[in-house]
Design an enzyme around this catalytic site. Sequence first.
Site, short mmCIF file in Angstrom:
data_model
loop_
_atom_site.label_atom_id
_atom_site.label_comp_id
_atom_site.label_asym_id
_atom_site.label_seq_id
_atom_site.Cartn_x
_atom_site.Cartn_y
_atom_site.Cartn_z
N SER A 153 0.82 -1.22 0.00
CA SER A 153 0.00 0.00 0.00
C SER A 153 0.85 1.26 0.00
O SER A 153 0.44 2.28 -0.55
CB SER A 153 -0.90 0.03 1.24
OG SER A 153 -1.82 -1.00 1.20
N GLU A 186 -5.44 -1.51 -8.66
CA GLU A 186 -4.58 -0.47 -9.23
C GLU A 186 -3.28 -1.12 -9.72
O GLU A 186 -2.63 -1.85 -8.98
CB GLU A 186 -4.32 0.62 -8.19
CG GLU A 186 -5.65 1.25 -7.74
CD GLU A 186 -5.47 2.51 -6.92
OE1 GLU A 186 -5.14 3.55 -7.50
OE2 GLU A 186 -5.70 2.45 -5.69
N ASN A 225 -6.02 6.30 -2.73
CA ASN A 225 -5.61 6.95 -1.48
C ASN A 225 -5.07 8.35 -1.69
O ASN A 225 -5.08 9.16 -0.76
CB ASN A 225 -4.61 6.07 -0.73
CG ASN A 225 -5.32 4.92 -0.04
OD1 ASN A 225 -6.51 5.01 0.25
ND2 ASN A 225 -4.62 3.84 0.19
N1 LIG Z 1 -5.01 -4.94 5.08
C1 LIG Z 1 -5.40 -4.11 4.11
O1 LIG Z 1 -6.48 -3.48 4.18
C2 LIG Z 1 -4.53 -3.92 2.88
C3 LIG Z 1 -5.10 -3.34 1.74
C4 LIG Z 1 -4.33 -3.22 0.57
C5 LIG Z 1 -3.01 -3.66 0.57
N2 LIG Z 1 -2.46 -4.19 1.70
C6 LIG Z 1 -1.05 -4.63 1.65
O2 LIG Z 1 -1.01 -6.04 1.61
C7 LIG Z 1 0.17 -6.50 2.27
C8 LIG Z 1 -0.23 -7.47 3.34
O3 LIG Z 1 -1.10 -6.83 4.24
P1 LIG Z 1 -2.11 -7.66 5.16
O4 LIG Z 1 -2.98 -6.67 5.81
O5 LIG Z 1 -2.71 -8.78 4.39
O6 LIG Z 1 -1.06 -8.26 6.24
P2 LIG Z 1 -1.30 -9.41 7.30
O7 LIG Z 1 -0.43 -9.08 8.45
O8 LIG Z 1 -2.75 -9.64 7.52
O9 LIG Z 1 -0.73 -10.72 6.57
C9 LIG Z 1 0.61 -10.91 6.25
C10 LIG Z 1 0.88 -12.39 6.05
O10 LIG Z 1 2.20 -12.55 5.56
C11 LIG Z 1 2.82 -13.63 6.25
N3 LIG Z 1 4.27 -13.47 6.20
C12 LIG Z 1 5.09 -12.84 7.07
N4 LIG Z 1 6.36 -12.93 6.63
C13 LIG Z 1 6.32 -13.62 5.47
C14 LIG Z 1 7.31 -14.04 4.53
N5 LIG Z 1 8.58 -13.75 4.70
N6 LIG Z 1 6.90 -14.75 3.46
C15 LIG Z 1 5.61 -15.03 3.26
N7 LIG Z 1 4.62 -14.67 4.11
C16 LIG Z 1 4.99 -13.96 5.19
C17 LIG Z 1 2.23 -13.59 7.64
O11 LIG Z 1 2.36 -14.86 8.27
C18 LIG Z 1 0.78 -13.21 7.33
O12 LIG Z 1 -0.01 -14.36 7.07
C19 LIG Z 1 0.89 -5.26 2.78
O13 LIG Z 1 1.89 -4.89 1.87
C20 LIG Z 1 -0.20 -4.19 2.82
O14 LIG Z 1 0.31 -2.89 2.59
C21 LIG Z 1 -3.20 -4.36 2.84
#
Ligand SMILES: NC(=O)c1ccc[n+]([C@@H]2O[C@H](COP(=O)([O-])OP(=O)(O)OC[C@H]3O[C@@H](n4cnc5c(N)ncnc54)[C@H](O)[C@@H]3O)[C@@H](O)[C@H]2O)c1
Length: 320
Positions: A153, A186, A225
């Site tokens: 993000s 996006e 955003n």
């Molecule tokens: N949560 C949101 O609303 C949202 C929206 C858009 C984009 N994002 C982006 O998506 C990405 C993930 O966010 P999220 O909210 O899903 O995070 P999250 O914390 O819910 O999930 C992250 C996952 O990655 C795993 N992980 C940790 N280290 C790892 C590794 N080395 N290899 C593989 N997996 C690993 C964790 O075990 C976990 O299951 C981020 O870059 C965030 O900016 C999040």
Amino acid sequence: MTSPADPTTASSGSSAADPARASSGAAPAAATVTRVTVLGTGVLGAQIAFQAAYTGSDVVAYDIGEEQLAVARARFDGLAATYLTPQGLPGATEQSTQEALGRVRFTADLAEAVADADLVVEAVPESLDLKRDLYGRLAPLLPERTIVATNSSTLLPSDLVDSTGRPDRFLALHFANLIWVNNTAEVMGTPATSPEAFRTVVEFARGMGMVPIELRKEQPGYVLNSLLVPLLNAASALLVKGVADPETVDTTWRIGTGAPFGPFQIMDVVGLRTVHAVSVAGGPEGRAFAEMIQRDYLDRGATGRESGEGFYSYPAADAE
Ligand SMILES: NC(=O)c1ccc[n+]([C@@H]2O[C@H](COP(=O)([O-])OP(=O)(O)OC[C@H]3O[C@@H](n4cnc5c(N)ncnc54)[C@H](O)[C@@H]3O)[C@@H](O)[C@H]2O)c1
């Protein structure tokens, strides 16, 4: 909520100025993506993987260990159930969601996860070091053809590209939370991203039921955003300065623009923990707003719509 009113007109399409087009002006060919690996099975990774499987891709869901994969399996089952609810995906059936689950394979072995991937979507925690380390380990394992996309993000793909070993096949593909509802995707490349890789990812997103939003250059916050954050900051400043309460601000915005939700309603959906975290890193007004959120909401468990209580109250059945 953030879905465009008319998805058929929302894609930016391409123009001669679009770097995602070949210099001849002809649209570059998009490769077909049928095998997708999602790295990270958290909030967004699970949604991306499930939606990709729901729309027909063979999906590998990778996470760092069996414990995380057990949580992931429960998440996927939860998504399958959610798709069948009124807040889910219209037309989803028990059969279609079970078939989607059947197309997902789980593994904690990175080499095996990506061995036959057309596309890898990375959705691991938002940490520059963690992502760069992962890309470094990924590079020697990937087939030549594989395109890699980050769902980050806040990081630009340029922040990560030199760790990928494939600058022409690396870009950002950014989904919004609850991707089956807020279905923009996006697509943002670096100057090194090839037009073919860009188009392939645009078409993959479209095939996933997303409205692809094509960015012509890198932009922190992408399009959504870049628009939303200044709106939310302006709304919080009106509250902190005592100019107007949330209901007044939201009513003004809805009537004045025809938007379905005002900024404080949007903050309730985003979640007040996230709003707090973003505000606390801002200027004096942001910090004053963060203090107000902590004191008046978070300290009593009001975290926004998910808890049923935020700037507004939500009946239990409505909370997400
Ligand atoms: N949560 C949101 O609303 C949202 C929206 C858009 C984009 N994002 C982006 O998506 C990405 C993930 O966010 P999220 O909210 O899903 O995070 P999250 O914390 O819910 O999930 C992250 C996952 O990655 C795993 N992980 C940790 N280290 C790892 C590794 N080395 N290899 C593989 N997996 C690993 C964790 O075990 C976990 O299951 C981020 O870059 C965030 O900016 C999040």
